[in-house]
Design a protein around this motif. Structure first.
Motif, PDB file in Angstrom:
ATOM      1  N   LEU A 183       6.776   1.641  26.854  1.00  0.00           N
ATOM      2  CA  LEU A 183       6.491   2.682  27.831  1.00  0.00           C
ATOM      3  C   LEU A 183       5.610   3.759  27.217  1.00  0.00           C
ATOM      4  O   LEU A 183       5.751   4.101  26.038  1.00  0.00           O
ATOM      5  CB  LEU A 183       7.787   3.326  28.328  1.00  0.00           C
ATOM      6  N   THR A 184       4.713   4.304  28.027  1.00  0.00           N
ATOM      7  CA  THR A 184       3.863   5.423  27.638  1.00  0.00           C
ATOM      8  C   THR A 184       4.119   6.576  28.608  1.00  0.00           C
ATOM      9  O   THR A 184       4.861   6.406  29.580  1.00  0.00           O
ATOM     10  CB  THR A 184       2.384   4.995  27.652  1.00  0.00           C
ATOM     11  N   PRO A 185       3.529   7.758  28.368  1.00  0.00           N
ATOM     12  CA  PRO A 185       3.825   8.912  29.227  1.00  0.00           C
ATOM     13  C   PRO A 185       3.660   8.628  30.718  1.00  0.00           C
ATOM     14  O   PRO A 185       2.749   7.905  31.130  1.00  0.00           O
ATOM     15  CB  PRO A 185       2.821   9.955  28.749  1.00  0.00           C
ATOM     16  N   PRO A 203       8.810   9.352  39.196  1.00  0.00           N
ATOM     17  CA  PRO A 203       8.654   9.892  40.560  1.00  0.00           C
ATOM     18  C   PRO A 203       7.621  11.007  40.664  1.00  0.00           C
ATOM     19  O   PRO A 203       6.890  11.099  41.649  1.00  0.00           O
ATOM     20  CB  PRO A 203      10.063  10.404  40.886  1.00  0.00           C
ATOM     21  N   LYS A 204       7.552  11.876  39.655  1.00  0.00           N
ATOM     22  CA  LYS A 204       6.597  12.985  39.683  1.00  0.00           C
ATOM     23  C   LYS A 204       5.793  13.004  38.383  1.00  0.00           C
ATOM     24  O   LYS A 204       6.151  13.701  37.421  1.00  0.00           O
ATOM     25  CB  LYS A 204       7.329  14.316  39.866  1.00  0.00           C
ATOM     26  N   PRO A 205       4.695  12.235  38.317  1.00  0.00           N
ATOM     27  CA  PRO A 205       3.888  12.208  37.091  1.00  0.00           C
ATOM     28  C   PRO A 205       3.400  13.608  36.716  1.00  0.00           C
ATOM     29  O   PRO A 205       2.971  14.388  37.570  1.00  0.00           O
ATOM     30  CB  PRO A 205       2.715  11.293  37.466  1.00  0.00           C
ATOM     31  N   ALA A 206       3.492  13.925  35.427  1.00  0.00           N
ATOM     32  CA  ALA A 206       3.077  15.234  34.930  1.00  0.00           C
ATOM     33  C   ALA A 206       1.667  15.142  34.348  1.00  0.00           C
ATOM     34  O   ALA A 206       1.255  14.101  33.829  1.00  0.00           O
ATOM     35  CB  ALA A 206       4.051  15.725  33.875  1.00  0.00           C
ATOM     36  N   LEU A 207       0.934  16.260  34.430  1.00  0.00           N
ATOM     37  CA  LEU A 207      -0.406  16.306  33.859  1.00  0.00           C
ATOM     38  C   LEU A 207      -0.326  16.248  32.340  1.00  0.00           C
ATOM     39  O   LEU A 207       0.412  17.006  31.709  1.00  0.00           O
ATOM     40  CB  LEU A 207      -1.116  17.589  34.280  1.00  0.00           C
ATOM     41  N   LEU A 208      -1.093  15.341  31.745  1.00  0.00           N
ATOM     42  CA  LEU A 208      -1.160  15.261  30.294  1.00  0.00           C
ATOM     43  C   LEU A 208      -2.290  16.120  29.757  1.00  0.00           C
ATOM     44  O   LEU A 208      -2.200  16.674  28.662  1.00  0.00           O
ATOM     45  CB  LEU A 208      -1.371  13.804  29.857  1.00  0.00           C
ATOM     46  N   SER A 234      -6.068  12.165  33.010  1.00  0.00           N
ATOM     47  CA  SER A 234      -5.186  13.317  33.155  1.00  0.00           C
ATOM     48  C   SER A 234      -3.716  12.936  33.221  1.00  0.00           C
ATOM     49  O   SER A 234      -2.852  13.694  32.771  1.00  0.00           O
ATOM     50  CB  SER A 234      -5.553  14.103  34.414  1.00  0.00           C
ATOM     51  N   TYR A 235      -3.409  11.753  33.781  1.00  0.00           N
ATOM     52  CA  TYR A 235      -2.018  11.353  33.959  1.00  0.00           C
ATOM     53  C   TYR A 235      -1.618  10.168  33.081  1.00  0.00           C
ATOM     54  O   TYR A 235      -0.440   9.823  33.020  1.00  0.00           O
ATOM     55  CB  TYR A 235      -1.755  11.006  35.426  1.00  0.00           C
ATOM     56  N   GLY A 236      -2.581   9.518  32.443  1.00  0.00           N
ATOM     57  CA  GLY A 236      -2.266   8.375  31.601  1.00  0.00           C
ATOM     58  C   GLY A 236      -1.813   7.159  32.374  1.00  0.00           C
ATOM     59  O   GLY A 236      -1.097   6.312  31.840  1.00  0.00           O
ATOM     60  N   ILE A 237      -2.210   7.054  33.632  1.00  0.00           N
ATOM     61  CA  ILE A 237      -1.800   5.948  34.497  1.00  0.00           C
ATOM     62  C   ILE A 237      -3.034   5.160  34.919  1.00  0.00           C
ATOM     63  O   ILE A 237      -4.032   5.749  35.376  1.00  0.00           O
ATOM     64  CB  ILE A 237      -1.052   6.470  35.736  1.00  0.00           C
ATOM     65  N   ASP A 238      -2.986   3.845  34.784  1.00  0.00           N
ATOM     66  CA  ASP A 238      -4.111   2.993  35.158  1.00  0.00           C
ATOM     67  C   ASP A 238      -4.250   2.926  36.674  1.00  0.00           C
ATOM     68  O   ASP A 238      -3.256   2.777  37.400  1.00  0.00           O
ATOM     69  CB  ASP A 238      -3.923   1.573  34.611  1.00  0.00           C
ATOM     70  N   ILE A 239      -5.484   3.037  37.152  1.00  0.00           N
ATOM     71  CA  ILE A 239      -5.801   2.876  38.569  1.00  0.00           C
ATOM     72  C   ILE A 239      -6.691   1.647  38.696  1.00  0.00           C
ATOM     73  O   ILE A 239      -7.795   1.599  38.158  1.00  0.00           O
ATOM     74  CB  ILE A 239      -6.504   4.124  39.139  1.00  0.00           C
ATOM     75  N   VAL A 240      -6.196   0.650  39.386  1.00  0.00           N
ATOM     76  CA  VAL A 240      -6.893  -0.632  39.503  1.00  0.00           C
ATOM     77  C   VAL A 240      -7.530  -0.731  40.887  1.00  0.00           C
ATOM     78  O   VAL A 240      -6.856  -0.522  41.898  1.00  0.00           O
ATOM     79  CB  VAL A 240      -5.916  -1.802  39.287  1.00  0.00           C
ATOM     80  N   TYR A 241      -8.822  -1.068  40.925  1.00  0.00           N
ATOM     81  CA  TYR A 241      -9.533  -1.208  42.203  1.00  0.00           C
ATOM     82  C   TYR A 241     -10.764  -2.078  41.991  1.00  0.00           C
ATOM     83  O   TYR A 241     -11.182  -2.339  40.854  1.00  0.00           O
ATOM     84  CB  TYR A 241      -9.933   0.161  42.753  1.00  0.00           C
TER      85      TYR A 241
END
Length: 290
Positions: A183-185, A203-208, A234-241
């Protein structure tokens, strides 16, 4: 014929007793087989309780700290790690924690961990079927006794999470760590009542990196790829599109105060797309802009 009559009757009697004995033998063998089969209860994996875990601390009396309802408590461990214990929770650890090969803490309830980094001595948290292993990071563990699900949420750094169950009458409690997940942030894992590890976004991702969001809080005809890249950073979360499909999409908007998924929802509405969250990633679906 009269002389053979008793012989016939005797043979018939012998056949009857032979058949009866055979049936009894089959039933007996069946019962023995059934009696020696492992029951579903004994074969079913069982979570290791807090009491079982604490009992593995050998040769020293463990230190236990607890909180009452509505109370929180800050605990500083011998290695410098800090634990913030939530309401109605407890932790146990060996007094010589900093002198052992692995720093082990046992939790019942909820706590926030800010772990002092030490690559030579991994830090492990045992909590109701989950083992969280770190070198130095911050994270939350929720493992109340009356709650079937156990949750680990990462605030900073990286952690490895394993499921740890006791099968049958196994003597060693923590010798089988399975289904490891990193797991990462802003990521979390939940151990479900079915003993499955489910990875997702908190549930509530925080700004990194809040400064990166503020730089791009107002967009004017900005390419969608640029907005997604800044949100990922900013959030360390991958966005796939589908980059090819959405290449021509331009967005004019102000995105700063809204939670991450609200921002994603607004973006999707503007380009006639939808999103789902899968395996701690945000997946965008749509035909794009032509």
């Amino acid at each position: 014929r009269d002389n053979s009559l008793p012989t016939v009757r005797w043979l018939g009697s012998w056949n009857w007793w032979s058949a009866a004995a055979g049936v009894a033998l089959v039933i007996g063998l069946g019962w023995l087989t059934y009696a020696n089969l492992p029951t579903s209860t004994s074969a079913k994996p069982r979570r290791i309780s807090y009491q079982q875990a604490v009992a593995t601390i050998a040769n020293v009396k463990p230190i236990e700290i607890s909180t009452k309802a509505g109370q929180t408590r800050r605990v500083v461990l011998p290695d410098g790690s800090v634990i913030t214990l939530s309401s109605q929770s407890r932790i146990s650890y060996a007094p010589n924690l900093n002198k052992t090969k692995q720093r082990r803490v046992y939790l019942l309830g909820e706590a926030f961990f800010d772990i002092a980094r030490n690559p030579d001595k991994p830090f492990l948290v045992y909590a109701n079927g989950l083992v969280t292993k770190v070198l130095g990071t911050s994270f939350i563990v929720k493992a109340y006794e009356n709650t079937p699900s156990v949750t680990v949420q990462v605030r900073s750094g990286r952690v490895s999470v394993f499921s740890s169950v006791q099968v049958g009458k196994a003597a060693a409690l923590f010798n089988q760590l399975t289904n490891g997940i990193v797991l990462t942030p802003n990521q979390q894992v939940v151990l479900t009542p079915e003993e499955k590890l489910v990875k997702s976004i908190v549930p509530k991702p925080a700004l990194l990196n809040p400064e990166k969001v503020s730089l791009g809080s107002v967009y004017t005809d900005a390419p969608l790829s640029q907005i997604f890249a800044r949100l990922e950073a900013s959030y360390g979360i991958d966005i796939v599109y589908d980059e090819a499909a959405f290449r021509e999409c331009l967005l004019t908007a102000r995105l700063y105060d809204e939670p991450l998924l609200d921002q994603i929802s607004l973006i999707c509405k503007s380009v006639d797309a939808t999103y789902t969250v899968a395996d701690a990633r945000i997946v965008i679906s749509g035909n794009g802009c032509q």
